[in-house]
Design an enzyme around this catalytic site. Structure first.
Site, mmCIF file in Angstrom:
data_model
loop_
_atom_site.group_PDB
_atom_site.id
_atom_site.type_symbol
_atom_site.label_atom_id
_atom_site.label_comp_id
_atom_site.label_asym_id
_atom_site.label_seq_id
_atom_site.Cartn_x
_atom_site.Cartn_y
_atom_site.Cartn_z
ATOM 1 N N LYS A 111 0.869 -1.190 0.066
ATOM 2 C CA LYS A 111 -0.077 -0.021 0.069
ATOM 3 C C LYS A 111 0.632 1.225 -0.238
ATOM 4 O O LYS A 111 0.619 2.086 -0.647
ATOM 5 C CB LYS A 111 -0.897 -0.126 1.217
ATOM 6 C CG LYS A 111 -1.806 1.216 1.368
ATOM 7 C CD LYS A 111 -2.715 1.620 0.351
ATOM 8 C CE LYS A 111 -3.422 2.895 0.692
ATOM 9 N NZ LYS A 111 -4.628 3.122 -0.395
ATOM 10 N N LYS A 156 -0.957 11.694 5.623
ATOM 11 C CA LYS A 156 -0.543 10.630 6.398
ATOM 12 C C LYS A 156 0.325 9.551 5.780
ATOM 13 O O LYS A 156 1.211 8.896 6.022
ATOM 14 C CB LYS A 156 -1.630 10.011 6.993
ATOM 15 C CG LYS A 156 -1.671 8.725 7.594
ATOM 16 C CD LYS A 156 -3.094 8.109 8.105
ATOM 17 C CE LYS A 156 -3.981 7.830 7.119
ATOM 18 N NZ LYS A 156 -3.828 6.406 6.264
HETATM 19 P P1 NAP Z 1 -12.918 8.726 7.077
HETATM 20 O O1 NAP Z 1 -14.145 9.064 6.275
HETATM 21 O O2 NAP Z 1 -12.347 9.736 7.734
HETATM 22 O O3 NAP Z 1 -13.385 7.394 7.911
HETATM 23 C C1 NAP Z 1 -12.581 7.021 8.859
HETATM 24 C C2 NAP Z 1 -13.529 6.398 10.026
HETATM 25 O O4 NAP Z 1 -12.730 5.750 11.064
HETATM 26 C C3 NAP Z 1 -14.532 7.455 10.691
HETATM 27 O O5 NAP Z 1 -15.931 7.284 10.682
HETATM 28 C C4 NAP Z 1 -13.901 7.548 12.093
HETATM 29 O O6 NAP Z 1 -15.011 7.950 13.068
HETATM 30 C C5 NAP Z 1 -13.274 6.282 12.529
HETATM 31 N N1 NAP Z 1 -12.267 6.307 13.265
HETATM 32 C C6 NAP Z 1 -11.255 7.016 13.151
HETATM 33 N N2 NAP Z 1 -10.411 6.978 14.144
HETATM 34 C C7 NAP Z 1 -10.988 6.056 15.168
HETATM 35 C C8 NAP Z 1 -11.021 5.676 16.671
HETATM 36 N N3 NAP Z 1 -9.777 5.924 16.953
HETATM 37 N N4 NAP Z 1 -11.865 4.680 16.837
HETATM 38 C C9 NAP Z 1 -12.908 4.715 16.483
HETATM 39 N N5 NAP Z 1 -13.100 5.101 14.987
HETATM 40 C C10 NAP Z 1 -12.515 5.905 14.622
HETATM 41 O O7 NAP Z 1 -11.816 7.824 6.221
HETATM 42 P P2 NAP Z 1 -11.956 7.066 4.800
HETATM 43 O O8 NAP Z 1 -11.594 7.716 3.717
HETATM 44 O O9 NAP Z 1 -12.894 5.859 5.194
HETATM 45 O O10 NAP Z 1 -10.330 6.165 5.155
HETATM 46 C C11 NAP Z 1 -10.273 5.069 6.240
HETATM 47 C C12 NAP Z 1 -8.934 4.514 5.837
HETATM 48 O O11 NAP Z 1 -8.923 4.156 4.475
HETATM 49 C C13 NAP Z 1 -7.856 5.368 6.147
HETATM 50 O O12 NAP Z 1 -6.600 4.516 6.493
HETATM 51 C C14 NAP Z 1 -7.536 5.687 4.658
HETATM 52 O O13 NAP Z 1 -6.051 6.107 4.453
HETATM 53 C C15 NAP Z 1 -7.700 4.471 3.859
HETATM 54 N N6 NAP Z 1 -7.978 4.641 2.540
HETATM 55 C C16 NAP Z 1 -8.815 5.628 1.962
HETATM 56 C C17 NAP Z 1 -9.341 5.649 0.799
HETATM 57 C C18 NAP Z 1 -10.365 6.910 0.091
HETATM 58 O O14 NAP Z 1 -10.335 6.827 -0.971
HETATM 59 N N7 NAP Z 1 -10.913 7.500 1.215
HETATM 60 C C19 NAP Z 1 -8.824 4.770 -0.289
HETATM 61 C C20 NAP Z 1 -8.192 3.804 0.297
HETATM 62 C C21 NAP Z 1 -7.615 3.710 1.744
HETATM 63 P P3 NAP Z 1 -15.698 9.017 13.043
HETATM 64 O O15 NAP Z 1 -16.629 9.212 12.058
HETATM 65 O O16 NAP Z 1 -16.364 9.137 14.651
HETATM 66 O O17 NAP Z 1 -14.668 10.339 13.032
#
Ligand code: NAP
Length: 292
Positions: free
Chosen positions: A170, A238
């Site tokens: 990744k 990040k």
């Molecule tokens: P996001 O929309 O910010 O969602 C992250 C979720 O995780 C949020 O709902 C958050 O809860 C929860 N969370 C974060 N810290 C937490 C904790 N300590 N305890 C409990 N819940 C927690 O982000 P995302 O885009 O879905 O990304 C998630 C992961 O996938 C990341 O590692 C990112 O790098 C990876 N990723 C993202 C993409 C993309 O295109 N978006 C693509 C590939 C990989 P709250 O709602 O309460 O804040």
């Protein structure tokens, strides 16, 4: 299979929905209770904590943000490790440092839990369509257990190697996509500032060696000036930090990644952190004397 899913953000919500559609029995937990509602409406059950969720699952999946978040839900108070479920397979699909993934794996193993790092690529579009690329590190036995769940969420599922190998893949992916989004923004800004229609330039480039999915998809969103996340800029910052920290540990020279990491630092510093990573175009415009 009884699956527990933790973290229902941009990626987690559609991934969990695809597990439900695949016929799995799903329990969800999210830090903010309202995030669970779309899944409960679709037929999932809710749990009071990650530990309670793990107590009624054969497979637990997390999709949160960074390593401290994975540690918290897996190993913290009321975390998965506290469920007492030996023989459980836990899978983290967030993007975190390979070394952190290995450390979490060995601590979970001490509680009898087999851990896979299984980060993804393909963005929100791939999460909704169930066509993500899934890069997996960990034991073959755990991979076989998780495979039916992976099949609901992904198209290209590769068991890359031992613990941490998925996160190494990744990080390599984020080098290509981070540098890629920056170069596409540079090319489109170059065309516009040269007085030529960037949409026509993109169209011309799509048929040659400059073709990439990033030029096609992100390039179009740059032209549409659609900066709604998608993939938040602070998340890409990040990920570039993960790349640079690994390079530091290994004594590696990654000059192009280093420059790209600086640009993502500047995006967060410029207040663009919550916008999609394609807002790097705005930063370039500002640096070039444009409005951005
Ligand atoms: P996001 O929309 O910010 O969602 C992250 C979720 O995780 C949020 O709902 C958050 O809860 C929860 N969370 C974060 N810290 C937490 C904790 N300590 N305890 C409990 N819940 C927690 O982000 P995302 O885009 O879905 O990304 C998630 C992961 O996938 C990341 O590692 C990112 O790098 C990876 N990723 C993202 C993409 C993309 O295109 N978006 C693509 C590939 C990989 P709250 O709602 O309460 O804040």
């Amino acid at each position: 299979m009884r699956i527990g899913f933790i973290g229902l953000g941009i990626m987690g919500r559609p991934m969990a929905l695809n597990l439900l559609r695949g016929g799995h029995q799903l329990t969800v937990w999210a830090r903010r209770a309202e995030s669970m509602q779309p899944l409960l409406d679709a037929g999932a059950s809710g749990a009071a904590s990650p530990a309670a969720l793990a107590a009624q699952a054969d497979l637990v999946i997390s999709m949160v943000a960074d390593a401290p978040d994975v540690e918290q839900v897996m190993l913290g108070e009321n975390g998965v490790a506290g469920s007492g479920r030996t023989g459980l397979v836990a899978v983290d699909m967030s993007t975190i440092r390979p070394a952190a993934a290995r450390a979490i794996a060995s601590r979970l193993l001490a509680s009898g839990i087999d851990f896979l790092d299984a980060p993804v690529s393909g963005g929100e579009v791939g999460a909704v369509a169930g066509t993500l690329s899934i890069m997996v590190g960990g034991s073959s036995a755990a991979f076989d257990t998780a495979q039916p769940a992976f099949a609901c969420m992904g198209g290209n599922i590769v068991h890359v190697g031992d613990s941490g190998a998925g996160q190494v893949a990744k990080a390599a992916n984020q080098i290509v996509t981070g540098v890629g989004v920056l170069t596409v923004a540079e090319a489109l800004n170059f065309a516009a500032r040269s007085g030529v229609d960037p949409a026509r330039v993109r169209e011309a480039l799509l048929g040659g060696f400059a073709y990439s999915k990033i030029l096609e998809n992100h390039g179009q969103r740059m032209l549409d000036r659609n900066f709604k996340p998608g993939f938040k800029s602070w998340m890409h910052q990040k990920d570039m930090n993960i790349v640079m920290q690994s390079a530091h540990e290994l004594g590696l020279c990654l000059p192009v990644s280093a420059a790209t990491a600086q640009m993502f630092n500047a995006m967060v510093g410029s207040g663009l952190g919550e916008e999609d990573s394609i807002a790097i175009l705005k930063l370039l415009e500002r640096l070039s004397g444009g409005e951005g």
